[in-house]
Scaffold this motif. Structure first.
Motif, mmCIF file in Angstrom:
data_model
loop_
_atom_site.group_PDB
_atom_site.id
_atom_site.type_symbol
_atom_site.label_atom_id
_atom_site.label_comp_id
_atom_site.label_asym_id
_atom_site.label_seq_id
_atom_site.Cartn_x
_atom_site.Cartn_y
_atom_site.Cartn_z
ATOM 1 N N VAL A 1 58.652 52.708 -52.429
ATOM 2 C CA VAL A 1 58.369 51.343 -52.891
ATOM 3 C C VAL A 1 57.311 50.683 -52.012
ATOM 4 O O VAL A 1 56.398 50.007 -52.515
ATOM 5 C CB VAL A 1 59.653 50.501 -52.927
ATOM 6 N N ALA A 2 57.403 50.865 -50.692
ATOM 7 C CA ALA A 2 56.416 50.259 -49.795
ATOM 8 C C ALA A 2 55.008 50.755 -50.116
ATOM 9 O O ALA A 2 54.038 49.982 -50.103
ATOM 10 C CB ALA A 2 56.768 50.567 -48.342
ATOM 11 N N ALA A 3 54.888 52.045 -50.415
ATOM 12 C CA ALA A 3 53.579 52.585 -50.786
ATOM 13 C C ALA A 3 53.090 51.959 -52.086
ATOM 14 O O ALA A 3 51.897 51.655 -52.230
ATOM 15 C CB ALA A 3 53.652 54.102 -50.910
ATOM 16 N N ARG A 4 53.983 51.756 -53.060
ATOM 17 C CA ARG A 4 53.595 51.099 -54.312
ATOM 18 C C ARG A 4 53.103 49.676 -54.035
ATOM 19 O O ARG A 4 52.220 49.165 -54.741
ATOM 20 C CB ARG A 4 54.783 51.085 -55.281
ATOM 21 N N LEU A 5 53.644 49.047 -53.006
ATOM 22 C CA LEU A 5 53.224 47.694 -52.637
ATOM 23 C C LEU A 5 51.949 47.686 -51.796
ATOM 24 O O LEU A 5 51.506 46.630 -51.355
ATOM 25 C CB LEU A 5 54.360 46.993 -51.889
ATOM 26 N N GLY A 6 51.373 48.859 -51.569
ATOM 27 C CA GLY A 6 50.079 48.948 -50.907
ATOM 28 C C GLY A 6 50.114 49.192 -49.424
ATOM 29 O O GLY A 6 49.083 49.113 -48.755
ATOM 30 N N MET A 7 51.278 49.514 -48.884
ATOM 31 C CA MET A 7 51.403 49.679 -47.438
ATOM 32 C C MET A 7 51.205 51.139 -47.045
ATOM 33 O O MET A 7 51.851 52.029 -47.620
ATOM 34 C CB MET A 7 52.782 49.201 -46.984
#
Length: 314
Positions: free
Chosen positions: A49-55
């Motif tokens: 999820v964090a990667a989907r949020l651009g992190m």
């Protein structure tokens, strides 16, 4: 968003099916609305999820040497997660959960133990923790992390200047003992309300948070499902309502809340506003099937935070 996240702990493959209100009789077939395959777990799901949020996100965990493990790695890498510390364990299956979501959104499940609970914190993980801006720990109960290894990784993270967060997998007889090792190195403890109440031996979330502060954590954010969240921060105590949505699948809402909170902090948001953003991210996840649900990215979650209605206080 340039600040980096390292997630340490459990990774699973989730097979989510909706709706299942009863098992088919004999060998008949029942059509369902959807089936989703997703990387999940307190570390794997939060990283995804964090990667989907651009992190920029790295995952320190373990999968088996089976097809499920290959699927998990592929999905994570396609989602932008760095899998350089995702161990492939020979001769072991990947931890896998089948979730039978009913029409009311309840999620009875079937879990097969596997490599995910055997994630460790070797020298490479400790070094990565020292270099990360944020470290999310989702390994409580792991036999290769409990008893000191997990605490050492968090200690290294704090020594390197990271912001540290911690979520729970499941309660067992030794969780309190392990938390007392870990929480002095944790900035934000993020249990569910049921977990907090069971650990502290009280229904009062204020009293539960006080117990965790006494164990050494700096702040406590208690996730409470449709009731929202209760945040005990250095700036005060805040009851935050959830968004008024019709949930489809709440399986990964806790992990997405943690990831949303971290991503907002990484963008420079204050912790209270980061809690509100986290609630919106979780609301988007809950409206779809699987770990990502209907979450499209950071901007979409911010718009949802501004525009989705909030539930009335109970």
């Amino acid at each position: 968003m340039e600040r980096t996240l390292l997630a340490i702990g459990l990774t699973t493959l989730d097979v989510t099916v909706r709706p299942i209100d009863a098992l088919p009789r004999a060998e008949t077939t029942t059509l369902v609305e959807g089936i989703a395959l997703s990387p999940a777990g307190t570390a794997g799901g939060a990283a995804y999820v964090a990667a989907r949020l651009g992190m920029p996100t790295k995952l320190a965990s373990a999968v088996g040497d089976d097809l499920a493990g290959r699927l998990v790695r592929l999905a994570l890498e396609e989602g932008g997660v760095d899998t350089g510390l995702l161990t492939r364990m020979e001769g072991r299956p990947t931890s896998t959960t089948v979730l039978a979501i009913d029409s009311g959104g309840r999620r009875p499940n079937f879990h097969a133990l596997g490599a995910g609970m055997l994630a460790g914190a070797d020298a490479a993980v400790v070094e990565a923790a020292q270099r990360a801006d944020f470290v999310h720990y989702g390994g409580v109960g792991g036999p290769r992390l409990d008893g000191g290894a997990g605490a050492e990784a968090l200690r290294a993270a704090k020594a390197g200047g990271a912001v540290t967060t911690l979520d729970l997998i499941a309660l067992n007889a030794r969780v309190r003992e392990e938390l007392q090792l870990l929480l002095p190195h944790v900035d934000y403890f993020m249990p569910s309300a049921a977990e907090a109440q069971a650990l502290a031996g009280t229904e009062d979330l204020d009293a539960a948070a006080d117990a965790f502060l006494g164990w050494g954590v700096k702040a406590c954010i208690i996730k409470n499902g449709a009731r929202g969240a209760y945040a005990v921060l250095p700036t005060g105590r805040h009851a935050l309502p959830a968004h008024d949505i019709v949930p489809v699948d709440t399986t990964s809402c806790g992990d997405s809340y943690c990831a949303g909170f971290i991503a907002a902090l990484a963008c420079g948001w204050e912790p209270l506003e980061a809690c509100r953003f986290a609630g919106a991210a979780a609301a988007l996840v809950a409206q779809g099937l699987g770990t990502l649900g209907r979450l499209e990215g950071f901007e979409a979650a911010e718009q949802a935070m501004r525009n989705l209605p909030l539930r009335a206080k109970e």
